[in-house]
Structure formats: structure tokens, C-alpha cells
Design a protein around this motif. Structure first.
Motif, short mmCIF file in Angstrom:
data_model
loop_
_atom_site.label_atom_id
_atom_site.label_comp_id
_atom_site.label_asym_id
_atom_site.label_seq_id
_atom_site.Cartn_x
_atom_site.Cartn_y
_atom_site.Cartn_z
N LEU A 1 10.61 -5.89 -1.10
CA LEU A 1 10.58 -4.81 -2.08
C LEU A 1 10.45 -3.49 -1.35
O LEU A 1 9.73 -3.39 -0.37
CB LEU A 1 9.38 -5.02 -3.03
CG LEU A 1 9.07 -3.97 -4.08
CD1 LEU A 1 10.14 -3.97 -5.16
CD2 LEU A 1 7.70 -4.24 -4.70
N ALA A 2 11.19 -2.47 -1.80
CA ALA A 2 11.08 -1.12 -1.22
C ALA A 2 11.36 -0.10 -2.30
O ALA A 2 12.13 -0.34 -3.24
CB ALA A 2 12.05 -0.95 -0.06
N CYS B 1 3.67 4.44 -1.71
CA CYS B 1 3.96 5.65 -0.94
C CYS B 1 2.78 6.60 -1.14
O CYS B 1 2.66 7.21 -2.21
CB CYS B 1 5.27 6.30 -1.41
SG CYS B 1 5.62 7.87 -0.59
N PRO B 2 1.88 6.72 -0.15
CA PRO B 2 0.69 7.56 -0.35
C PRO B 2 1.02 9.02 -0.61
O PRO B 2 0.30 9.70 -1.35
CB PRO B 2 -0.07 7.40 0.98
CG PRO B 2 0.43 6.13 1.58
CD PRO B 2 1.86 6.04 1.15
N GLU B 3 2.11 9.54 -0.04
CA GLU B 3 2.44 10.95 -0.20
C GLU B 3 2.89 11.27 -1.63
O GLU B 3 2.45 12.24 -2.23
CB GLU B 3 3.53 11.36 0.79
CG GLU B 3 3.05 11.44 2.24
CD GLU B 3 2.93 10.08 2.89
OE1 GLU B 3 2.28 9.99 3.94
OE2 GLU B 3 3.48 9.10 2.34
N SER B 4 3.76 10.43 -2.17
CA SER B 4 4.26 10.67 -3.53
C SER B 4 3.43 9.93 -4.59
O SER B 4 3.63 10.15 -5.79
CB SER B 4 5.71 10.23 -3.64
OG SER B 4 5.82 8.83 -3.47
N ARG B 5 2.55 9.03 -4.15
CA ARG B 5 1.71 8.20 -5.02
C ARG B 5 2.52 7.26 -5.89
O ARG B 5 2.04 6.79 -6.93
CB ARG B 5 0.78 9.07 -5.87
CG ARG B 5 -0.11 10.00 -5.07
CD ARG B 5 -1.11 10.74 -5.94
NE ARG B 5 -1.81 11.77 -5.17
CZ ARG B 5 -2.68 12.62 -5.68
NH1 ARG B 5 -2.96 12.59 -6.97
NH2 ARG B 5 -3.26 13.54 -4.92
N MET B 6 3.76 6.98 -5.49
CA MET B 6 4.57 5.99 -6.20
C MET B 6 4.08 4.60 -5.83
O MET B 6 3.83 4.31 -4.66
CB MET B 6 6.05 6.13 -5.83
CG MET B 6 6.75 7.29 -6.49
SD MET B 6 6.88 7.14 -8.28
CE MET B 6 7.79 5.62 -8.42
N TYR C 1 -2.89 -2.16 3.90
CA TYR C 1 -3.88 -1.33 4.57
C TYR C 1 -3.21 -0.03 4.99
O TYR C 1 -2.15 -0.06 5.63
CB TYR C 1 -4.41 -2.10 5.78
CG TYR C 1 -5.62 -1.52 6.48
CD1 TYR C 1 -6.34 -0.45 5.97
CD2 TYR C 1 -6.07 -2.09 7.66
CE1 TYR C 1 -7.46 0.03 6.61
CE2 TYR C 1 -7.19 -1.61 8.33
CZ TYR C 1 -7.88 -0.55 7.80
OH TYR C 1 -8.98 -0.06 8.45
N PHE C 2 -3.80 1.11 4.63
CA PHE C 2 -3.21 2.42 4.93
C PHE C 2 -4.27 3.29 5.59
O PHE C 2 -5.28 3.62 4.97
CB PHE C 2 -2.70 3.10 3.64
CG PHE C 2 -1.68 2.29 2.89
CD1 PHE C 2 -0.33 2.47 3.13
CD2 PHE C 2 -2.07 1.34 1.96
CE1 PHE C 2 0.62 1.71 2.44
CE2 PHE C 2 -1.14 0.59 1.27
CZ PHE C 2 0.21 0.78 1.52
N ALA C 3 -4.04 3.64 6.86
CA ALA C 3 -4.96 4.53 7.57
C ALA C 3 -4.31 5.89 7.73
O ALA C 3 -3.08 6.01 7.80
CB ALA C 3 -5.31 3.96 8.94
N LEU D 1 8.41 8.61 15.20
CA LEU D 1 8.79 7.82 14.04
C LEU D 1 9.37 8.71 12.95
O LEU D 1 8.81 9.77 12.64
CB LEU D 1 7.56 7.07 13.50
CG LEU D 1 7.81 6.09 12.35
CD1 LEU D 1 8.66 4.92 12.81
CD2 LEU D 1 6.47 5.59 11.80
N ILE D 2 10.52 8.32 12.40
CA ILE D 2 11.13 9.03 11.27
C ILE D 2 10.62 8.38 9.99
O ILE D 2 10.99 7.25 9.67
CB ILE D 2 12.67 8.98 11.33
CG1 ILE D 2 13.18 9.57 12.65
CG2 ILE D 2 13.27 9.70 10.14
CD1 ILE D 2 14.68 9.42 12.84
N ASN D 3 9.76 9.08 9.28
CA ASN D 3 9.25 8.54 8.02
C ASN D 3 10.30 8.69 6.92
O ASN D 3 11.03 9.68 6.90
CB ASN D 3 7.97 9.26 7.61
CG ASN D 3 6.82 8.93 8.55
OD1 ASN D 3 6.54 7.77 8.80
ND2 ASN D 3 6.18 9.96 9.08
N PRO D 4 10.40 7.74 6.01
CA PRO D 4 11.36 7.87 4.90
C PRO D 4 11.07 9.12 4.09
O PRO D 4 9.93 9.56 3.97
CB PRO D 4 11.12 6.60 4.08
CG PRO D 4 10.48 5.64 5.02
CD PRO D 4 9.68 6.46 5.98
#
Length: 1112
Positions: free
Chosen positions: A633-634, A508-513, A402-404, A831-834
Motif C-alpha cells: 500500500l502507498a 505521511c507525517p508531513e501531510s498527516r494523510m 515507527y517514525f523518528a 535521500l529524495i523524499n516523495p
């Protein structure tokens, strides 16, 4: 006077308790004075918001033809109401008894439900959260059928004993009018006719009631004369009855697959007997019996032949044929095959009046796992495209994410590629169930839900503003060869079925990976593209990740940096796109070796717009032992790295260069710092068919089955698959058993240490560091956190050619219980996002060149460059299944510690954003949902929400930003909840309205001659017949009236602030007014009885005043 707030007092007490329980290292000042924590307990409140998906185990259905609202009841007592797309509602009966029948009070905003526990409930639909107004519990007889005539307040209730009782739906009280079975049948049958299967009034004469008994007997009961007018008998059991609108004929469906059409005034024999699917013998005898016709509907048209629509009735020799709905129209008979068994169906007509031409235009078919609407107005009877999100379970759901608050361009991008996948051949008409109005949503941020499924598919859903709509579907199994027969599946016996089932989703919503891990120990990396491509061969890597140590001595830390290889040999070499055949990949003793579980396609693969496979990684068999399933997994798009682990160890892949960087057993990560001093252990020689993550609780039965690992037994999954798969939690389940099992030896426990948490970040790796650097933090089932340093080459061409150097830092941190979540805060507590790469179209050459230029110009991370010295403090937040710690970096001092639970264990933990700040949200196995402030770990919310009764809930529960969370409440439904006070207060406005004021259509015109000669519909004064004055009082012991909540439940869930107080005050006033009106009625009754007594006394006085004493 200042208002006293007990919540703030409790907030202060919990803060003091947290401070006293926090562990502050000597010489380290807690940063509570430096970091302002804005969240407090007033910001949190827990409530359910909406439920999406197909109603699980449906049992009944009803439709309001004026309001255009559909209601579905289930075997677990839940109700789902559907209006126009986006207008849905979920309700639940407290008893959880199955719903056997539903009846709308048409255009009244009310619904009657009959349950298997013999209760009737009246639901008020005029509020956004429907509530029960009245209930009636039958004590002596079991309810089997109900009928509520249009525009009537009297409900007919048939029972198992064959009697018909009548209920006033306004007061929900019984009438004294009862139709007893023996009086209804009289001498027409010598035995009991069975339970009542049908009740309906004649469309043209409301005073005539048709009662159908199971045995095959029907009675046309005259309500005024209180006797049976006609009795009809057939030698086959009746399942359903339907009237012709003129009231002169009716049709019955029977258990032998036949339909009988009766003329009302000819009760001796049926006018016609039809067996639609029966084979006619040559000798002219009766057709062969068929399967029962469970329901039939008889619908007429002004211009054209009537429709006879029924379910069932197929011949017994049609073995394997799917369930069917048959539409008979004139001389044509159409058989519509369904994917699942039919539960119920309804015909949608233009008029609510049963005495008018119905003009049917669609059929709603409720199946066991689907809802289908058939268009009767077009040739071939096409189906409508279903706009509701009822196909969540199309393949069983195995995991959810779930991604808000996603990037705003994501939903349009996914929708544009998903629009190309739409099927053709649907009806061109508008969806016919279109009642209600949308809510006024105030939430504007995008929300996306991703579901992983047993067949290897993924679905992306737009979940914004409490709605749900599918955006895009993809199949991960496309990259693999499909086996044509069972003999071609020698390598997939790690699982019995569904070898492509999704276990873990990392996005990863920003990079769409996108990365997915499957049940066959495979990982696929996807990149998003708006253009279609044809890939000549999919890049594949095979990794031999196995638990085995060749050295008796623990390796020194100085010897570990050569991480590209491991004790197994050439593990890091890139394999070609085709897996090795099993015949040439056996070890010297004949055991299967170096064989992946799945075979990748060797032919060119056409990949449509959307997510396209970049590289496939598979773990291989080792010496006859199957690979263990992946537990964590990451992926990091800025570093170009992918990492995953299982109970054997950890592997890291550079997906840009398509090479394996790291392949180590978990013990080897420790080097000489292993606190357990574990001895080397040979791999098990017995074949492990479970594919389980570890066998640490074999032989241990100290914990009940619901806490066992879903992979600790052979994974044979069919429809129960959702309760047996979930990412991340496989290891947790084992760790739960491990942490409470006294029968497990410490050697076995420690030797099977699994990787449970992975997090890429840019932070301090050692105590002496003065600057941050890219690294990977690793958490295990034993509560250990290890740090691996990443040395990345510069961007551009060098990133494509120079290797990434991976080395351990020697940093080891310890917590109690398996590690679940890792996160990092900066010196301000944010928060420090990756680090991540912004998305660019990968299939355009110019954009590729621009991308390389950008890589050269800027560092790989949005964090400060590793070449600069930084003296700012960072904080590592680590949460395990038992406790949470906040570690100051680079000093590695534990500044805050909180024991989350002693008697239970955390199932899911997430660091989430809320109201411009962040907190730690946890869901425990004992059902508690808790939130903690960061970094002080001060308790903010603790609600006993949902005891863990099903591992499906544990495996799919996830938190996200802005106070949102969800879980799979049944195999077919997603339940969304909120823990945000603001969302709870606004929820009432966001919900749609089911009831909208609509004028009831005019009654059909009787015509001059029908009105003159009485040929039209005959009305009936039911009040005169069924009221207490005529029918008398009912038996008190027969049924018990139970007052409902009357809408208080909706208010409770709607708000708790000023609006909530006003609503509660209004309800209280209504209740007070109701009580006053009841008191007024009682007073009036007493006055009436006193007046009656006075009249009687006066009459007696007049009689007796002239009499002498001796005349008495």
C-alpha cells in the motif's frame, strides 16, 4: 603512540570486499569519488534500550512501601520494575525459569527473586540497569515460599518437603539452622503435612514464626527454643495466611472458599469461620463450598474497622461471572469484578512496619493481562487511571510502524484530539507508585509509534526519549455496519473472526494523510481534522481485482495505456456508499459475485476530531472466489493518489476525484515484455476461504511452519492473532517458501506474482529521459521492478475535474528475491523524499480556498518541475529479500550490487537517516541485523541479534531514523533497540533511576505502659540464632552459591567509549579490591588458627613439663 583501531581495519577490509563484489557497468564510473559517504562502522553499535507494555504471562508481584517501587515477575523469567510514570526497567534471568515469588529488601535497593528452577537471586537495584549480585541454587529440595522480615538480613525459605531453611541475604549462604517438618508438627499429624504455603513472623514477636502447610496444618514455631509452641489444624487446604497487626490473631484462606480467624493462644478451633460468598442452608448446616480463596490480606485502621481483602471464593453456581476481588470493611462487602483472572494482589499501606496500624489506601491487582490499582479511600472504590503504557495489547497487535524525527507540531496535535477521548470516573488521587527519578534525556527529536490492532483500531504513541505514552486512539470499524448476529455475516467469511483487523499502515507525517489496509481486503483513506464533522455518507469504491486473462496473446505495450478499465469490465466505476446486497449479486451459476466483504454504514456518521474517513475502497468477490488480501500500500498527498496490490494485481485510486485509475493483473503490467511468457490461466473455481495472498507453496513442506505464509491457512484468530497477521510480510512469507521450494512448478510460481513494494517518486522513467516526472515504481515477489508514469493535471479546479493519465514506461529491472524496499538518492547521495502537501485544516472553507490557490501557484512536487531539463544523476536503491542494488538513472546501469544473504532471507529493509547521512538497514530471518552505506552498499554493521523464533517478531520489526528500531517481543510488549553508537553511549544517562535515598519511617511508638510491661514488639537477635557459631555449618550438598555479575551487565550495555573504559576499570578495581579483601580475610583466618594452635601447644607444654617419662 597512536592507538591501533582494529574496527577501522575491518572497515577497510569490508569496503574492499564490497568494491570487489560490486557490479560496475562498462563505461559507467562509480560515483564513490563524487559522493562523500560519512558513515563508518564506528557509528554503529547494537543494544536494547527499553521494553514497553504489559509483562507477558505475569506470575508474581512485590512492592517496596518506602521506595514506592513495584516489581512484577513473569513465567519466562523476566522482571519489570515500575516507579513514577516514565521510570521503568526490564531485567531477565538467564535461566528463563518462571518467577514464583519476589521479596524487596525494603528501602535497601535490592530484590530477591525465587524461580521455578529452585534458585534464589539477589538483584542490585541501586544502578540504572539492575544486575544479579548473588545466586543460590537448591539441589535437593524445591522452593515453594519465601519470607523476608522487614529490616532483617535472614530470608526464610520453605520447600516442597515441608522444611524451612534460612539464607543470609548479605552473603547469600545458608544457615545451619533448619526447621524440619517432622519436628515442627511432631505428633499433631500422622501423615506428611504437605508443602509449605506460608511463612511469617508474629508482628509483635520476631521470635515466633508461623508456618503454614498445604494440608491445613499451621505451626507457631519458637525460634529460640527450637520447638513448636502452638499447632493449629483445619480440615481444608490452606492457600494463604495474614496477621492482625497486634499479633494476637491471624486469618487463613482455604480451598472451600472459607476464611478461618484464629486466636494465637487458642489452637483447638478457629475463633470464627466465614464463607463470604457461600449460601447458608436453612437447616443451619455449613454453607455450600465455594471456589478457593487464593489469597487474603488483613489490614487495620486506627479509626475504623479493619479491611479483609481476598481474591476468589465465589460460589460455584456463578457460571460465567468474571474474576472478583472482595473487599470486606466493617459490615459492608464490595465485590470488584475484573476483566481477567487475578494473578496476585497487594495492599498499599502507609507504614512498612507490620506491628503498626497499616492504614491501607489502595490495592494493586495484577491480572493476567492488566494492572489495576483500586482506591480504598473513596466510596465505591474507584480505580486509578493507569499512567503506564500497559494497554498496547487491549486488542491484539497486528502491525507496527515507527517514525523518528517527525514534525514538531505532530505530537501536540495528536495529544489535543486524544485528550477529548479520556474516560471519566477515575480516582482523583495521585498515582501511588511514584518512586525513582527520570533520566536526563539528551534526545530531543519527536518519535511516534503507530500500532494496528485486531479489532480495527489504531493507537498513536509518543515514543520520544525512550518513554511511551498514548496520544490518540481511533477505530476504523466505525464506518462499517456491525452485524447483530451470526446469520448477518454472510460476506465476512474471508476470515473467521476480526474482519476489521489492520494489516498495513501507511502514514505521511508531513501531510498527516493516513491509509490503512484491513484483512477483509479493504482500504480506508483518512484526513486529519481538529474539528468534529458529521458525514452524510462515506464515499465507497468497489474494485473487481481478479487474476484472469481473456486474451491468449500477451497484450502489446501500445495497447495497455487504456488503464482505466481491465479485462473484467467496469472495474473503475464509482460505487455508492452502500455495498450491493449478496442476493442480487450472484452470477448465473449461483456463485457470489460483486459483493464486498464488509457493509458500509448508510446512516450519517459522526466523526470526532482527529482522523476522519475520506473514502473506503473494497475488493469484491468474483465468481464465488473471495478477494485476496492486500500485500502492499502507498499513498501520495501531493499527487492525490492511492495504490495497493495483492497476488492478483494492482489498483490505483484518485482519492480526490474518488475514481479508480488503474486495475490490472500483475502479468498485464509487463505487456509484451513478460520474461516468463506466461500462458493465460482461468480463475480457480473452488472456493478459497483462506483469503491468502497466494497458494504457491501448497503441497510444499520443504520449509518449516515458521516461514509459511500466515494467510496460507484459514485465518481463525483468537488470542494468537498477533502471530498471524502483519503488513507486507504475508507476501514475503510466501516468497520465502517459493524461493526455496523445489516442488513448486515454475508456471504456478510465475502466474501468482504478487505486488510487494510500491513507491511514488519524481524521477527518470526511461533511459532516454532528460527530465524527471511523477511516477510509481512497483516491486513484485519475482524480483521484478516496473515503472508506471503518472501524468497529473494542473492544480486548482483542473485537478478536481481533469483525469490523471496513467501509462507504463516499459522499464523493467530485475533482482533476486521478492522486492522489499525502493528509495531514490539525488546526485549528492541524499535521500529524495516523495512529494507531499503540507497539512491544512480540511473542514474550514477559507483554508480550502487557500489550499486551492496554493495548488495553482506551485507544482505538485517539491522536486524540480517536469518541464525543466535536468542532467543530474539520480540513484534508485532497490532491496529484495536476497540482495540490494543501486541503479544509476536515467542510464539504468547497476553501479553497485551486494548479495545480502545466500542461506537466509531479509524480512525487513528500510532506508534510514543517521548522523546526517543515510544507510540501508536490514533484518534477516537468521537473526542478523545489518546496515550498508549508500550508495556503495559497503557493510557497516552485521550482528547476530535474534534468531527468528516467532513470526510475530518478523511481522512487527521496523527500522526508523536516528538508529532506532522496534519489534513486538511478546503479544503484550514492544522491545526497542538502537543500532547507533551515540545512542548506546548516552543510554545510561537517559535511563531513569529506580533507587533514590529515602529515610526509613520511624518505628511506631510503643508507649510508656507497653514499654514498661513488655506489651510492644519483641525484637530478636537473629545473628545469634542463625550465625555459624550457634547454628553450625549447613549441608554443602543442599545448595550451591553462584556469584553474580555484580553490575557488569549494566556497564556493558551503558557505554563502550571512554566512560565505558573508566567504568570497566572501576569494576576491575572493585573486583581486585574484593579479591584482596578475601585474601586479607583468609590471612586473618590463618593467623587466628595459628594463634589457636600456639595456645593449645603452650597448654600442652604446661601440662606435660612436670611429668616423668613413665607418666605419659
Amino acid at each position: 603512540m597512536k592507538k591501533f583501531n582494529i574496527r577501522k581495519v575491518l572497515d577497510g577490509l569490508t569496503a574492499a570486499a564490497a568494491a570487489s563484489s560490486s557490479s560496475s557497468q562498462p563505461g559507467q564510473r562509480p560515483p564513490d569519488s563524487d559522493i562523500l559517504e560519512t558513515l563508518c562502522s564506528d557509528h554503529f553499535q547494537l543494544c536494547k534500550t527499553v521494553r514497553h507494555g504489559f509483562p507477558y504471562q505475569p506470575s508474581a508481584m512485590a512492592f517496596d512501601p518506602v521506595q514506592k517501587i513495584l516489581a512484577i515477575g513473569t513465567q519466562t523469567g523476566s522482571l519489570r520494575l515500575f516507579g513514577r510514570p516514565g521510570v521503568e526497567c526490564y531485567c531477565q534471568h538467564d535461566s528463563a525459569a518462571g518467577v514464583i515469588q519476589l521479596q524487596f529488601l525494603i528501602n535497601e535497593g535490592a530484590l530477591v527473586s525465587a524461580l521455578a528452577d529452585d534458585t534464589l537471586h539477589l538483584w542490585n537495584l541501586r544502578q540504572k540497569r539492575p544486575a544479579i549480585l548473588h545466586s543460590l541454587k537448591f539441589n535437593k529440595e524445591r522452593i515453594t515460599f519465601c519470607h523476608l522480615p522487614f529490616q532483617s538480613k535472614w530470608l526464610y525459605v520453605g520447600t516442597e518437603r515441608g522444611n524451612v531453611h534460612i539464607v543470609n541475604v548479605e552473603s547469600f549462604t545458608l544457615s545451619g539452622y533448619v526447621i524440619m517438618w517432622n519436628k515442627a508438627i511432631e505428633l499433631s499429624s500422622k501423615t506428611h503435612p504437605g508443602l509449605i504455603v506460608h511463612i511469617s513472623d508474629n508482628p509483635m514477636d520476631e521470635g515466633k514464626l508461623l508456618i503454614g502447610f498445604e494440608s491445613g496444618t499451621l505451626v507457631l514455631w519458637d525460634l529460640k527454643s527450637k520447638k513448636g509452641e502452638y499447632r493449629y489444624s483445619y480440615d481444608e487446604a490452606i492457600h494463604s495466611v495474614a496477621w492482625h497487626h497486634e499479633g494476637k490473631q491471624f486469618v487463613c484462606s482455604h480451598s472451600d472458599g472459607s476464611l478461618t480467624i484464629w486466636n494465637v493462644k487458642s489452637p483447638i478451633r478457629p475463633a470464627h469461620i466465614i464463607t463470604p460468598h457461600g449460601k447458608l442452608p436453612k437447616d443451619g448446616k455449613k454453607p455450600e463450598p465455594c471456589k478457593p480463596i487464593l489469597k487474603v490480606e488483613y489490614r487495620t485502621c486506627k479509626s475504623g474497622d479493619p479491611f479483609i481483602i481476598f481474591s476468589g471464593g465465589l460460589s460455584y453456581d456463578t457460571v460465567g461471572r468474571r474474576p472478583c476481588l472482595t473487599v470486606m470493611h466493617g459490615k459492608s462487602t464490595a465485590v470488584l469484578e475484573m476483566d481477567y483472572p487475578i494473578v496476585d494482589f497487594l495492599t498499599l499501606c502507609e507504614t512498612p512496619y507490620p506491628s503498626d496500624f497499616q492504614e491501607p489506601h489502595a490495592v494493586v491487582v495484577l491480572l493476567e493481562k492488566d494492572l489495576v490499582v483500586v482506591d480504598l479511600g473513596q466510596n465505591g472504590y474507584p480505580i486509578f487511571e493507569n499512567p503506564y503504557p500497559l494497554d498496547i495489547h487491549e486488542s491484539p497487535v497486528t502491525c507496527c510502524e515507527y517514525f523518528a524525527d517527525c514534525p514538531v507540531d505532530l505530537i501536540p496535535a495528536l495529544y489535543s484530539v486524544g485528550a477529548k477521548q479520556k474516560r471519566q470516573g477515575y480516582s482523583k488521587k495521585e498515582w501511588p507508585i511514584n518512586g525513582g527519578n527520570w533520566g536526563l534525556g539528551t534526545q530531543s527529536y519527536p518519535e511516534i509509534i503507530i500500532t494496528g490492532h485486531a479489532d480495527g483500531s489504531l493507537k498513536f504513541w509518543d515514543a520520544s526519549a525512550i518513554t511511551l505514552q498514548v496520544l490518540y486512539k481511533m477505530k476504523t470499524s466505525k464506518v462499517f455496519e456491525k452485524s447483530r448476529n451470526k446469520e448477518e455475516k454472510p460476506n465476512t467469511d474471508i476470515v473467521d473472526e476480526d474482519p476489521y483487523a489492520i494489516q498495513i499502515i501507511t502514514w505521511c507525517p508531513e501531510s498527516r494523510m493516513l491509509c490503512v489496509a484491513g484483512v477483509s481486503a479493504h482500504v480506508i483513506v483518512y484526513k486529519f481534522s481538529r474539528q468534529e464533522v458529521t458525514t452524510e455518507s462515506i464515499q465507497m469504491l468497489e474494485i473487481r481485482l481478479h487474476y484472469e486473462i481473456n486474451d491468449l496473446e500477451s497484450p502489446d505495450t501500445d495497447q495497455i495505456p487504456s488503464l482505466g478499465t481491465s479485462c473484467q469490465g467496469p472495474n473503475s466505476q464509482t460505487a455508492n456508499s452502500q455495498s450491493h446486497p449478496s442476493t442480487s449479486s450472484s452470477s448465473s451459476d449461483g456463485l457470489r459475485d460483486n459483493v464486498p466483504c464488509l457493509k458500509i454504514k448508510s446512516t450519517p456518521l459522526k466523526q470526532g476530531a482527529g482522523y476522519q474517513a475520506e473514502v473506503v475502497i473494497q475488493l469484491v468477490w468474483v465468481n464465488g472466489e473471495p478477494p485476496q488480501q492486500i500485500s502492499s500500500l502507498a499513498v501520495n498527498s501531493s499527487y492525490g493518489l492511492l495504490v495497493f496490490g495483492n497476488c492478483n494485481g494492482i489498483a490505483m485510486v484518485d482519492y480526490i476525484q474518488k475514481t479508480v485509475l488503474l486495475n490490472l493483473g500483475t502479468i498485464e503490467l509487463y505487456g509484451s515484455n513478460d520474461p516468463y511468457q506466461r500462458q493465460p490461466k482461468s480463475p480457480r473455481k473452488t472456493r478459497q476461504t483462506s483469503g491468502g495472498l497466494c497458494d504457491i507453496n501448497e503441497g510444499s513442506t520443504t520449509l518449516d511452519d515458521r516461514c509459511k505464509s500466515p494467510t496460507s491457512a484459514k485465518m481463525s484468530r483468537k488470542l494468537s492473532l498477533p502471530t498471524e497477521l502483519k503488513p507486507d510480510l504475508d507476501v514475503r512469507d510466501n516468497s520465502f517458501s517459493r524461493s526455496r521450494s523445489s516442488s513448486v512448478t515454475s508456471i504456478d510460481k510465475e502466474s501468482r506474482e504478487a505486488i510487494t513494494a510500491l513507491h511514488f517518486c519524481e524521477t527518470y522513467t526511461r533511459k532516454a529521459d532528460t527530465c524527471t516526472s511523477p511516477c510509481l515504481w512497483v516491486g513484485t515477489t519475482l524480483g521484478t521492478v516496473l515503472v508506471i508514469v503518472l501524468n497529473l493535471p494542473p492544480g486548482g479546479e483542473q485537478r478536481l475535474t481533469q483525469p490523471v493519465i496513467v501509462s507504463p514506461s516499459g522499464t523493467i529491472l530485475r533482482l533476486k528475491g521478492a522486492i522489499l524496499r525502493l528509495a531514490f538518492l539525488d546526485t549528492t547521495g541524499s535521500l529524495i523524499n516523495p512529494a507531499h502537501e503540507p497539512w491544512r485544516e480540511p473542514n474550514v472553507q477559507e483554508e480550502k480556498e487557500d489550499k486551492d490557490k496554493c495548488r495553482k501557484l506551485r507544482p505538485v512536487s517539491v522536486s524540480p518541475s517536469s518541464s525543466q531539463e535536468i542532467n543530474e544523476t539520480q540513484y534508485a536503491v532497490i532491496c529484495s529479500e536476497k540482495q540490494a542494488k543501486v541503479i544509476s538513472l536515467p542510464s539504468q546501469n547497476c553501479i553497485y550490487k551486494h548479495n545480502i544473504t545466500e542461506t537466509s532471507f531479509v524480512l525487513r529493509a528500510d532506508i534510514v537517516g543517521l548522523n546526517g547521512s543515510i544507510c540501508l538497514a536490514c533484518f534477516c530471518a537468521n537473526g542478523h541485523i545489518m546496515t550498508f552505506s549508500l550508495p556503495s552498499l559497503r557493510p557497516l554493521l552485521d550482528v547476530n541479534y535474534l534468531p527468528l523464533t516467532d513470526m510475530r517478531i518478523a511481522r512487527t520489526f521496523c527500522f526508523t531514523n536516528n538508529g532506532q528500531a522496534l519489534y513486538l517481543v511478546s503479544p503484550t510488549e514492544i522491545q526497542r533497540i538502537t543500532y547507533s553508537q551515540g545512542t548506546c553511549e548516552n543510554l545510561q544517562e537517559m535511563l531513569g533511576e529506580l533507587f533514590t535515598p529515602v529515610e526509613t519511617p520511624e518505628a511506631p511508638n510503643r508507649g510508656f505502659f507497653k514499654g514498661l510491661f513488655g506489651g510492644g514488639a519483641q525484637s530478636l537477635d537473629r545473628e545469634e540464632l542463625f550465625g555459624e557459631s550457634a547454628a553450625g555449618k549447613p549441608s554443602r550438598s543442599l545448595a550451591q552459591h553462584i556469584p553474580g555479575t555484580g553490575g557488569i551487565e549494566g556497564v556493558k550495555g551503558a557505554a563502550s567509549g571512554v566512560a565505558g573504559e573508566l567504568a570497566r576499570a572501576r569494576i576491575a578495581l572493585d573486583e581486585r579490591g574484593q579479591k584482596l579483601s578475601e585474601l586479607e580475610e583468609r590471612t586473618a583466618a590463618m593467623l587466628y588458627s595459628a594463634d589457636t594452635f600456639s595456645k593449645h601447644a603452650h597448654e600442652m607444654m604446661l601440662k606435660c613439663k612436670d611429668k616423668k617419662w613413665y607418666q605419659f
